[in-house]
Design an enzyme around this catalytic site. Sequence first.
Site, short mmCIF file in Angstrom:
data_model
loop_
_atom_site.label_atom_id
_atom_site.label_comp_id
_atom_site.label_asym_id
_atom_site.label_seq_id
_atom_site.Cartn_x
_atom_site.Cartn_y
_atom_site.Cartn_z
CG HIS A 14 9.07 -19.84 32.04
ND1 HIS A 14 9.80 -19.49 30.92
CD2 HIS A 14 9.85 -19.49 33.09
CE1 HIS A 14 10.95 -18.95 31.28
NE2 HIS A 14 11.01 -18.94 32.60
CG ASP A 39 7.63 -18.07 28.13
OD1 ASP A 39 7.44 -18.83 29.11
OD2 ASP A 39 7.78 -16.83 28.24
CG ASP A 79 14.96 -17.73 32.23
OD1 ASP A 79 14.00 -18.27 32.80
OD2 ASP A 79 14.98 -16.53 31.92
CD GLU A 103 8.97 -15.96 34.03
OE1 GLU A 103 9.24 -15.35 35.07
OE2 GLU A 103 9.71 -15.97 33.02
CG ASP A 121 11.92 -19.14 36.01
OD1 ASP A 121 12.93 -19.19 35.29
OD2 ASP A 121 11.00 -18.33 35.85
NE ARG A 179 12.01 -6.85 37.29
CZ ARG A 179 12.30 -8.06 36.83
NH1 ARG A 179 12.52 -9.05 37.68
NH2 ARG A 179 12.36 -8.29 35.54
#
Length: 468
Positions: A87, A89, A118, A152, A176, A352
Site C-alpha cells: 500500500h 498510503d 509501514d 490500506e 506489510d 482484533r
Amino acid sequence: MTIDWKQKAKDYQADYLADLKALVAIDSERDDEHASDEFPLGPGPAAALTKYLEIGKRDGFKTKNYDNLAGYIEYGEGDQTLGILVHADVMPAGEGWNTDPFELTIKDNVAYGRGTSDDKGPGLAAYYGLRMLKDAGIKPKFKIRFLIGTDEESNWTGIKHYLDLEPAPDFGFSPDAEFPVINGEKGNTTFITKFVGHQKGEEDTEFTLRSFKSGLRDNMVPRDAEAVLESDDNEKVSDAFTKFLDQYPVSGDSQVTDEGLHLHVIGKSAHGMEPDDGLNAGTYLALFLSQYQYAGDAQAFISFIANKLHDDSRAHKLGINKTDDVMGDLTMNVGIMRFDIKDGGMVNTNFRYPKGIGPKEIEAGLVAGANGGSVSQEDDMAPHYVPSDDPIVQKLIAVYKDLSGETEAKPHVVGGGSFGRLMDRGVAFGALFPWTKNTMHQANEFQPIDDLTLAMAIYGSALAALNE
C-alpha cells in the site's frame, strides 16, 4: 543459476534509497477533504501510486492505473498469478517527530520518515526483489503482479476497487507486517458508540465538559488528548490534574482561559493491533475527568471510557475477553474519542478477534457497557488462516531461515490486518525483523537500512524459490 542475493541487494541499495526518498516525500494520507473525481482519496495517495508506477515503467515493467485507486506492476505470463500486495498510503504523521516525517532522514544508518516501516520501505524492498529477479534474467512460470493499494490504513477502498474489476491473485504475500511468515490474521471489526441527546446524567452539577478530542484513526493508539472543562474553581482542578500526571505514566499541561480549563495529555502512539505497546492519552484523560460529575451526555461518555475501556486492551470489563490457542487474545483499541457540548459524544473501538468469537458477541458487550449509548458496526473482516504446511508458507520460511540466520523461525498469527488475507493462499511476509523495534503508526517511524537491504535479498530469493 546460483545468485548471491545479499550481494545483489547491496548493489541496488543506492537506487533503492533514492526511490524511497521520493516515496517518503509524498504525504499520502487519505484526504477526503480534497477528494475529487480525478483523485477519489485525495491527491496524496494518487501521487504515491503514480510514483510507484513511474518506477516500474522506468525499469521496463508493464504497468496499469485503476482510476488513481490502485495499480499494478507486472512481470511474466501464465495461467496463475502470484500477487505481491503493498500500500502507498500512510497514517497521519501526528505530533512528536524529531525530523520532518515527509523527508527521508538517515542517521546512523537508520532511515526515518513516515512510511519507512509501514509500508513504503518494505513495499519498495519487495519491488526491488522483483526487479532483481527480472534483471537476473529469471522468467517466472506464472504472472507476477505487484499490486498497489491506496487506502490500506482505513477502508481498503483502492484494493477493493481493483478486486471489483480483476480476480484476486491465486497466491502470494504482502510485505506489510513482520518476518518470518504470518500465516494467520485475526478478525478485524470496528464499532462506533454514540452518546447523543438522550443521556440525562446529573443536571445540577458544578462541572461542564465543553469538548473532548483524542485520536486520529481507529487502528492507532492516540498520543494526544485535549479537553475543555468549566468548573467553579478551575485552579483547583488544574492542581488536581498536575497531581494526576505525577501519578500516571503520561505527561501533559493545563491552561486557564476565557473558555475554561484546557487540559492536554500526551501518551504514546502505537499500532492498534497491540494497544499495550502505547499509552492511550484519551482514556487517561477520561480517567482523570471521571472523578467529577457532569450533565447530559458528558457523564455517560466519560464514564464509558474511564470505567469500561481504559487500560483494558483485552476487554475484560466488557465481558468479551477471548483467547484462542492458535490466534491468541482478542484485543481492543480505543482509537478515536470526540465530545462536543452541542453534538454529544462518540467513541471508536477497533477489535482484533480470534476464532471462537465474532462481531455479534462484541457488539453485545459494548451495548451492555455503554451506559445507554447507541452502538453501530462500521466494518468487519473475518479471521484468515493458511495452514503451515502449505507450500507458500514452507518456501518462504525456508528462504527466511537461510538468509536471516534465524534457523528456528516459525510461522505465526498476529492481530494486524494485511492485504495478504485477500488471497486464499495469501500471507504476510516482512519486512520488520524480530530484532528491530516496531514503530509503525508512531512518531519517528524508522527502519534500519541494513534491515531493508536484507529484506530486498529475501524477497528476491523468495520469488526465485516460488518459481521452482
